[in-house]
Write a protein that holds these residues in place. Sequence first.
Motif, PDB file in Angstrom:
ATOM      1  N   ARG A 267       0.839  -1.203   0.000  1.00  0.00           N
ATOM      2  CA  ARG A 267       0.000   0.000   0.000  1.00  0.00           C
ATOM      3  C   ARG A 267       0.875   1.253   0.000  1.00  0.00           C
ATOM      4  N   VAL A 268       0.515   2.212  -0.828  1.00  0.00           N
ATOM      5  CA  VAL A 268       1.130   3.534  -0.836  1.00  0.00           C
ATOM      6  C   VAL A 268       0.027   4.521  -0.475  1.00  0.00           C
ATOM      7  N   VAL A 269       0.237   5.294   0.589  1.00  0.00           N
ATOM      8  CA  VAL A 269      -0.838   6.119   1.136  1.00  0.00           C
ATOM      9  C   VAL A 269      -0.387   7.565   1.292  1.00  0.00           C
ATOM     10  N   LEU A 270      -1.198   8.478   0.768  1.00  0.00           N
ATOM     11  CA  LEU A 270      -1.053   9.905   1.053  1.00  0.00           C
ATOM     12  C   LEU A 270      -2.102  10.246   2.095  1.00  0.00           C
ATOM     13  N   SER A 271      -1.674  10.781   3.239  1.00  0.00           N
ATOM     14  CA  SER A 271      -2.620  11.016   4.319  1.00  0.00           C
ATOM     15  C   SER A 271      -2.352  12.332   5.030  1.00  0.00           C
ATOM     16  N   LYS A 272      -3.328  12.743   5.808  1.00  0.00           N
ATOM     17  CA  LYS A 272      -3.219  13.916   6.668  1.00  0.00           C
ATOM     18  C   LYS A 272      -3.874  13.584   7.995  1.00  0.00           C
ATOM     19  N   LEU A 273      -3.733  14.464   8.970  1.00  0.00           N
ATOM     20  CA  LEU A 273      -4.377  14.263  10.261  1.00  0.00           C
ATOM     21  C   LEU A 273      -5.873  14.510  10.109  1.00  0.00           C
ATOM     22  N   LYS A 274      -6.685  13.582  10.588  1.00  0.00           N
ATOM     23  CA  LYS A 274      -8.130  13.675  10.436  1.00  0.00           C
ATOM     24  C   LYS A 274      -8.674  14.944  11.103  1.00  0.00           C
ATOM     25  N   GLY A 275      -9.514  15.657  10.388  1.00  0.00           N
ATOM     26  CA  GLY A 275     -10.143  16.855  10.932  1.00  0.00           C
ATOM     27  C   GLY A 275      -9.298  18.103  10.867  1.00  0.00           C
ATOM     28  N   ARG A 276      -8.072  17.986  10.380  1.00  0.00           N
ATOM     29  CA  ARG A 276      -7.180  19.139  10.336  1.00  0.00           C
ATOM     30  C   ARG A 276      -7.386  19.922   9.043  1.00  0.00           C
ATOM     31  N   SER A 277      -7.540  21.232   9.166  1.00  0.00           N
ATOM     32  CA  SER A 277      -7.636  22.097   7.995  1.00  0.00           C
ATOM     33  C   SER A 277      -6.237  22.326   7.436  1.00  0.00           C
ATOM     34  N   LEU A 278      -6.077  22.070   6.152  1.00  0.00           N
ATOM     35  CA  LEU A 278      -4.777  22.233   5.525  1.00  0.00           C
ATOM     36  C   LEU A 278      -4.626  23.646   4.980  1.00  0.00           C
ATOM     37  N   PRO A 279      -3.404  24.188   5.019  1.00  0.00           N
ATOM     38  CA  PRO A 279      -3.163  25.464   4.326  1.00  0.00           C
ATOM     39  C   PRO A 279      -3.537  25.322   2.854  1.00  0.00           C
ATOM     40  N   LEU A 280      -3.891  26.435   2.233  1.00  0.00           N
ATOM     41  CA  LEU A 280      -4.380  26.400   0.862  1.00  0.00           C
ATOM     42  C   LEU A 280      -3.366  25.785  -0.096  1.00  0.00           C
ATOM     43  N   ALA A 281      -2.085  26.157   0.032  1.00  0.00           N
ATOM     44  CA  ALA A 281      -1.066  25.617  -0.859  1.00  0.00           C
ATOM     45  C   ALA A 281      -0.951  24.101  -0.695  1.00  0.00           C
ATOM     46  N   THR A 282      -1.038  23.626   0.542  1.00  0.00           N
ATOM     47  CA  THR A 282      -0.951  22.188   0.812  1.00  0.00           C
ATOM     48  C   THR A 282      -2.149  21.457   0.226  1.00  0.00           C
ATOM     49  N   GLU A 283      -3.309  22.063   0.365  1.00  0.00           N
ATOM     50  CA  GLU A 283      -4.536  21.472  -0.169  1.00  0.00           C
ATOM     51  C   GLU A 283      -4.454  21.344  -1.692  1.00  0.00           C
ATOM     52  N   ARG A 284      -3.933  22.378  -2.326  1.00  0.00           N
ATOM     53  CA  ARG A 284      -3.766  22.354  -3.789  1.00  0.00           C
ATOM     54  C   ARG A 284      -2.784  21.255  -4.200  1.00  0.00           C
ATOM     55  N   PHE A 285      -1.648  21.187  -3.473  1.00  0.00           N
ATOM     56  CA  PHE A 285      -0.637  20.185  -3.819  1.00  0.00           C
ATOM     57  C   PHE A 285      -1.219  18.781  -3.671  1.00  0.00           C
ATOM     58  N   ALA A 286      -1.934  18.519  -2.578  1.00  0.00           N
ATOM     59  CA  ALA A 286      -2.524  17.194  -2.358  1.00  0.00           C
ATOM     60  C   ALA A 286      -3.510  16.852  -3.469  1.00  0.00           C
ATOM     61  N   ALA A 287      -4.317  17.822  -3.879  1.00  0.00           N
ATOM     62  CA  ALA A 287      -5.304  17.579  -4.929  1.00  0.00           C
ATOM     63  C   ALA A 287      -4.632  17.243  -6.251  1.00  0.00           C
ATOM     64  N   LEU A 288      -3.573  17.989  -6.588  1.00  0.00           N
ATOM     65  CA  LEU A 288      -2.862  17.722  -7.836  1.00  0.00           C
ATOM     66  C   LEU A 288      -2.135  16.370  -7.801  1.00  0.00           C
ATOM     67  N   PHE A 289      -1.555  16.046  -6.645  1.00  0.00           N
ATOM     68  CA  PHE A 289      -0.882  14.748  -6.504  1.00  0.00           C
ATOM     69  C   PHE A 289      -1.889  13.620  -6.713  1.00  0.00           C
ATOM     70  N   CYS A 290      -3.039  13.729  -6.074  1.00  0.00           N
ATOM     71  CA  CYS A 290      -4.065  12.686  -6.214  1.00  0.00           C
ATOM     72  C   CYS A 290      -4.540  12.584  -7.658  1.00  0.00           C
ATOM     73  N   GLU A 291      -4.665  13.720  -8.328  1.00  0.00           N
ATOM     74  CA  GLU A 291      -5.095  13.721  -9.727  1.00  0.00           C
ATOM     75  C   GLU A 291      -4.080  12.995 -10.612  1.00  0.00           C
ATOM     76  N   HIS A 292      -2.791  13.209 -10.347  1.00  0.00           N
ATOM     77  CA  HIS A 292      -1.747  12.570 -11.157  1.00  0.00           C
ATOM     78  C   HIS A 292      -1.651  11.067 -10.916  1.00  0.00           C
ATOM     79  N   TRP A 293      -1.897  10.651  -9.684  1.00  0.00           N
ATOM     80  CA  TRP A 293      -1.612   9.270  -9.305  1.00  0.00           C
ATOM     81  C   TRP A 293      -2.847   8.398  -9.107  1.00  0.00           C
ATOM     82  N   ALA A 294      -4.032   8.971  -9.100  1.00  0.00           N
ATOM     83  CA  ALA A 294      -5.246   8.191  -8.837  1.00  0.00           C
ATOM     84  C   ALA A 294      -5.447   7.121  -9.902  1.00  0.00           C
ATOM     85  N   ASP A 295      -5.976   5.984  -9.471  1.00  0.00           N
ATOM     86  CA  ASP A 295      -6.324   4.865 -10.359  1.00  0.00           C
ATOM     87  C   ASP A 295      -5.126   4.313 -11.116  1.00  0.00           C
ATOM     88  N   GLY A 296      -3.926   4.575 -10.575  1.00  0.00           N
ATOM     89  CA  GLY A 296      -2.729   4.019 -11.201  1.00  0.00           C
ATOM     90  C   GLY A 296      -2.445   4.573 -12.584  1.00  0.00           C
TER      91      GLY A 296
END
Length: 305
Positions: A267-296
């Motif tokens: 398993r390869v997992v990208l995670s954050k602390l549950k319930g924690r609000s991420l800074p905007l730049a971090t949120e953007r980076f996570a979204a783009l990373f997931c977009e690039h890597w989702a569904d293999g």
Amino acid sequence: MKHLQVFRCIADIARRGSIRRSAEHLHITPSALTRKIQEFEEEFGTPIFERLPRGMRLNAAGELLMRHIQDQLADFERLCSQVADLSGIRRGHVSLACSQAFTDSVLPDEIAAYRAQFPQVSFSVAVRDHAEGVKTLVNFEADLALLLDPPLVCDLEELLVMRHPLCAVMSAAHPLAQHNRVRLRDCCEFPLAMPDQSLAIRALFDKALYGRQVELDVPVESGSLEFLRAYVLRDNAITFQIQHGVPCADERICVRPIDTRDIAPIRVVLSKLKGRSLPLATERFAALFCEHWADGNRPPESNKS
């Protein structure tokens, strides 16, 4: 808002465990920093630190406060990013923890691509494997963690989960290099340069061998994947990593997937602390990373030889 400065001081003391070290980092005197904390504790109504012979440690009230502090600081950074965006400027800071497997190409590629769009966003990357990577999130030392098979922790929210085959890594001249895929029993006929118990790969390997009557030749063992890769170039040995953790430009190294009948994909997992609000730049980076890597859909790195 008035407490943001003292919040940063409290967070820094908690991280460093020392008034003196924190004062040096914050460029103020220890007495001035001590006074800030005492004044805050008086207003807060309870001590937040245990004063120990060797430093400072958050007590139960302090740990509760720390969650609030991290949320407040993240919300303020988000606000600053949003205000900066109003004027067309994209700024911010992304704090990451990652397993060693992602330091050669995965995160450097993703960070470089992100900064090509948002050059005023900075990054800090802490290399922490397995349980240590989870601790960086729980202790608020990182906002995101990209880890191999992290321990299941109820406080974490999984943003992306992928499964990658475990691979045998060897020199291009190794006898098994001629195969497109290898069996675990064949690998075990050669000396093994083993990841140590601090790495998730080792737990997966041990699980696969549990109950089998296999005698292993393990001349070296290490928590450094870079060292293990270097060693197999000097011996007729095999080590184990995921493909994305191996430099694809090094023609001396050969990577071959292990048959999934022997070892299940890790398993390869990208995670954050549950319930924690991420800074905007971090949120953007996570979204783009997931977009690039989702569904293999990320193309696998080619491996020569």
